[in-house]
Design a protein around this motif. Structure first.
Motif, PDB file in Angstrom:
ATOM      1  N   ILE A  75       0.649  -0.693  -0.273  1.00 27.71           N
ATOM      2  CA  ILE A  75      -0.143   0.242   0.271  1.00 27.71           C
ATOM      3  C   ILE A  75       0.920   1.075  -0.047  1.00 27.71           C
ATOM      4  O   ILE A  75       0.435   2.591  -0.798  1.00 27.71           O
ATOM      5  CB  ILE A  75      -1.552  -0.193   1.374  1.00 27.71           C
ATOM      6  CG1 ILE A  75      -1.933  -1.365   0.923  1.00 27.71           C
ATOM      7  CG2 ILE A  75      -1.782   1.451   0.877  1.00 27.71           C
ATOM      8  CD1 ILE A  75      -2.538  -1.664   2.324  1.00 27.71           C
ATOM      9  N   LEU A  76       2.003   1.345   1.009  1.00 24.51           N
ATOM     10  CA  LEU A  76       2.506   2.227   1.228  1.00 24.51           C
ATOM     11  C   LEU A  76       4.071   2.970  -0.754  1.00 24.51           C
ATOM     12  O   LEU A  76       3.299   3.917  -0.966  1.00 24.51           O
ATOM     13  CB  LEU A  76       3.412   2.014   2.180  1.00 24.51           C
ATOM     14  CG  LEU A  76       3.582   2.261   4.206  1.00 24.51           C
ATOM     15  CD1 LEU A  76       4.267   1.745   4.252  1.00 24.51           C
ATOM     16  CD2 LEU A  76       2.355   3.355   4.165  1.00 24.51           C
ATOM     17  N   SER A  77       4.346   1.744  -1.020  1.00 21.66           N
ATOM     18  CA  SER A  77       4.930   1.446  -1.795  1.00 21.66           C
ATOM     19  C   SER A  77       4.280   2.217  -3.348  1.00 21.66           C
ATOM     20  O   SER A  77       4.384   2.614  -4.730  1.00 21.66           O
ATOM     21  CB  SER A  77       5.404   0.393  -2.365  1.00 21.66           C
ATOM     22  OG  SER A  77       4.533  -0.899  -3.258  1.00 21.66           O
ATOM     23  N   LYS A  78       2.308   1.678  -3.775  1.00 24.81           N
ATOM     24  CA  LYS A  78       1.760   2.594  -4.374  1.00 24.81           C
ATOM     25  C   LYS A  78       1.268   3.834  -4.493  1.00 24.81           C
ATOM     26  O   LYS A  78       0.580   3.982  -4.699  1.00 24.81           O
ATOM     27  CB  LYS A  78       1.144   1.418  -4.960  1.00 24.81           C
ATOM     28  CG  LYS A  78       1.195  -0.173  -5.053  1.00 24.81           C
ATOM     29  CD  LYS A  78       0.052  -0.970  -5.589  1.00 24.81           C
ATOM     30  CE  LYS A  78       1.050  -2.422  -5.953  1.00 24.81           C
ATOM     31  NZ  LYS A  78      -0.691  -3.834  -6.650  1.00 24.81           N
ATOM     32  N   ASN A  79       1.459   4.114  -3.233  1.00 27.72           N
ATOM     33  CA  ASN A  79       1.182   5.436  -2.557  1.00 27.72           C
ATOM     34  C   ASN A  79      -0.324   5.462  -3.450  1.00 27.72           C
ATOM     35  O   ASN A  79      -0.904   6.720  -3.678  1.00 27.72           O
ATOM     36  CB  ASN A  79       2.026   6.385  -3.862  1.00 27.72           C
ATOM     37  CG  ASN A  79       2.003   7.636  -2.892  1.00 27.72           C
ATOM     38  OD1 ASN A  79       1.836   7.878  -1.280  1.00 27.72           O
ATOM     39  ND2 ASN A  79       1.918   9.426  -3.241  1.00 27.72           N
TER      40      ASN A  79
ATOM     41  N   ASN B 131      -4.107   6.661  -2.208  1.00 21.82           N
ATOM     42  CA  ASN B 131      -4.995   7.758  -0.884  1.00 21.82           C
ATOM     43  C   ASN B 131      -6.325   7.104  -0.564  1.00 21.82           C
ATOM     44  O   ASN B 131      -7.096   7.863  -0.506  1.00 21.82           O
ATOM     45  CB  ASN B 131      -4.462   8.528  -1.429  1.00 21.82           C
ATOM     46  CG  ASN B 131      -3.195   9.317  -1.360  1.00 21.82           C
ATOM     47  OD1 ASN B 131      -1.829   9.350  -0.203  1.00 21.82           O
ATOM     48  ND2 ASN B 131      -2.322  10.108  -2.700  1.00 21.82           N
ATOM     49  N   GLY B 132      -6.689   6.760  -1.961  1.00 19.91           N
ATOM     50  CA  GLY B 132      -8.114   5.770  -1.533  1.00 19.91           C
ATOM     51  C   GLY B 132      -8.543   5.594  -0.013  1.00 19.91           C
ATOM     52  O   GLY B 132      -7.656   4.934   0.541  1.00 19.91           O
ATOM     53  N   THR B 133      -9.563   5.298   0.073  1.00 14.18           N
ATOM     54  CA  THR B 133     -10.591   5.358   1.815  1.00 14.18           C
ATOM     55  C   THR B 133     -10.548   4.274   1.607  1.00 14.18           C
ATOM     56  O   THR B 133      -9.990   4.147   2.705  1.00 14.18           O
ATOM     57  CB  THR B 133     -11.939   5.891   1.139  1.00 14.18           C
ATOM     58  OG1 THR B 133     -12.070   7.222   0.712  1.00 14.18           O
ATOM     59  CG2 THR B 133     -12.950   5.707   2.462  1.00 14.18           C
ATOM     60  N   LYS B 134     -10.230   2.919   0.758  1.00 10.87           N
ATOM     61  CA  LYS B 134     -10.512   1.950   1.047  1.00 10.87           C
ATOM     62  C   LYS B 134      -9.451   1.564   1.177  1.00 10.87           C
ATOM     63  O   LYS B 134      -8.848   0.831   2.667  1.00 10.87           O
ATOM     64  CB  LYS B 134     -11.228   1.214  -0.067  1.00 10.87           C
ATOM     65  CG  LYS B 134     -13.207   1.153  -0.350  1.00 10.87           C
ATOM     66  CD  LYS B 134     -12.853   0.349  -0.553  1.00 10.87           C
ATOM     67  CE  LYS B 134     -14.779   0.015  -1.437  1.00 10.87           C
ATOM     68  NZ  LYS B 134     -15.104  -0.664  -2.903  1.00 10.87           N
ATOM     69  N   ALA B 135      -8.099   1.695   0.724  1.00  9.30           N
ATOM     70  CA  ALA B 135      -6.520   1.304   1.306  1.00  9.30           C
ATOM     71  C   ALA B 135      -6.416   2.148   2.361  1.00  9.30           C
ATOM     72  O   ALA B 135      -5.186   1.225   2.980  1.00  9.30           O
ATOM     73  CB  ALA B 135      -5.625   2.404   0.190  1.00  9.30           C
ATOM     74  N   LEU B 136      -6.859   3.072   2.847  1.00  5.18           N
ATOM     75  CA  LEU B 136      -6.265   3.835   3.715  1.00  5.18           C
ATOM     76  C   LEU B 136      -6.690   3.304   4.950  1.00  5.18           C
ATOM     77  O   LEU B 136      -6.035   3.191   6.283  1.00  5.18           O
ATOM     78  CB  LEU B 136      -6.105   5.830   4.007  1.00  5.18           C
ATOM     79  CG  LEU B 136      -5.639   6.145   2.709  1.00  5.18           C
ATOM     80  CD1 LEU B 136      -6.304   8.548   2.724  1.00  5.18           C
ATOM     81  CD2 LEU B 136      -4.507   6.489   3.068  1.00  5.18           C
ATOM     82  N   PHE B 137      -7.988   2.776   4.766  1.00 10.34           N
ATOM     83  CA  PHE B 137      -8.530   2.409   6.392  1.00 10.34           C
ATOM     84  C   PHE B 137      -7.773   1.410   6.045  1.00 10.34           C
ATOM     85  O   PHE B 137      -7.118   0.239   7.493  1.00 10.34           O
ATOM     86  CB  PHE B 137     -10.183   1.999   5.508  1.00 10.34           C
ATOM     87  CG  PHE B 137     -11.550   1.575   6.969  1.00 10.34           C
ATOM     88  CD1 PHE B 137     -11.179   2.123   7.877  1.00 10.34           C
ATOM     89  CD2 PHE B 137     -11.087  -0.139   6.702  1.00 10.34           C
ATOM     90  CE1 PHE B 137     -12.018   0.615   9.069  1.00 10.34           C
ATOM     91  CE2 PHE B 137     -11.958  -0.625   7.603  1.00 10.34           C
ATOM     92  CZ  PHE B 137     -11.948   0.150   8.878  1.00 10.34           C
TER      93      PHE B 137
END
Length: 297
Positions: free
Chosen positions: A4-8, A10-16
């Protein structure tokens, strides 16, 4: 978390998902989360200095989520480890335990994997991939932390829980492909593949046989946490059926660990890393078994 960090993202699902994964990591193993935040701090610091603060702030939102969720989770664990028994006692014992391992023994344990993992670092294109850079930080930072375990909230044994063999193996695989790409320009690909495969299989076989020989040692019969004898099961069953609830049972170390798990009863000795007065209780218990207690005791 690293993907997740490497692809940067910022979507809500990814951050959650990042927040949930970070909190879950902290509760599954606080050491891993501690090391993860150390790795993240190093990466973000280098990244900011490299780009001279030219990056847009929204690109650091995933990192902000990681640090926020991680610090809150570790804050909870800090309260538990410093103030609440038996965790505070376990933490004190952990910090006092320092295995006698030299730095050379530490790095040599990785064998040729460490050498192969260094090869991708020599290529400029490696640093264009955020994922590989993150893996490199994960793989090599523990070597530097080896010298700071006295001031970190972990000891050397916990440092091994960074599972750095995972990123080292990935980087070593990239290194093998880099070597193969270079050699095949000189030697036919079939010979290159055969030689590299033979070397890897030979090394892996020797390491496996050596590890198996060490582990293939007959277990002592009193290690009830490995194998529980049938007669012990019958004793536990008798205690459960014939004694009223919350009876305090005096027994040896291994039985004391098993009785609360299999019955509704309690024990006196318990486990050494869970009771500050364990050795005092053990001394009295064994003295009773040996009929060495005085009338007053």
């Amino acid at each position: 978390i690293i993907l997740i960090l490497s692809k940067n993202q910022n979507g809500t699902k990814a951050l959650f998902g990042l927040a949930i994964l970070t909190i879950s990591t902290g509760f599954l193993n606080p050491t891993q989360l501690t090391l993860l935040l150390i790795f993240a701090t190093i990466y973000v610091t280098v990244d900011i200095c490299k780009n001279r603060f030219s990056q847009h702030l929204h690109q650091y939102i995933p990192w902000f989520i990681l640090f926020s969720a991680g610090i809150l989770t570790l804050g909870y664990h800090a309260i538990v480890f410093f103030r609440i028994l038996p965790w505070s006692h376990m933490y004190t014992l952990m910090k006092q335990y320092h295995p006698v391992v030299t730095f050379w023994q530490y790095i040599s344990a990785f064998g040729p994997v460490l050498f192969l993992a260094c090869i991708p670092l020599l290529a400029k294109k490696t640093y264009r991939s955020k994922l590989i850079v993150l893996l490199s930080v994960w793989a090599f930072t523990p070597f530097a932390l080896f010298f700071f375990t006295n001031i970190l909230p972990i000891n050397f044994q916990r440092l091994l829980q960074s599972y750095q063999f995972v990123p080292l193996s990935i980087l070593a695989t990239i290194g093998i492909f880099n070597i193969a790409s270079f050699i095949k320009k000189i030697v036919p690909i079939a010979i290159t593949t055969t030689v590299i495969s033979a070397v890897l299989i030979s090394y892996g076989s020797v390491a496996f046989v050596h590890a198996y020989a060490i582990r293939n040692i007959p277990m002592l019969l009193n290690l009830y946490n490995v194998f529980v004898p049938n007669n012990f099961i019958r004793i536990l069953d008798w205690l459960e059926k014939n004694e009223p609830a919350e009876v305090i049972v005096l027994s040896g170390d291994y039985m004391s660990n098993m009785i609360p798990a299999f019955t509704k009863h309690r024990t006196i000795i318990g486990k050494s890393d869970a009771a500050p007065d364990y050795f005092e209780k053990q001394k009295l218990a064994f003295a009773l078994f040996d009929d060495k207690l005085t009338q007053e005791e």
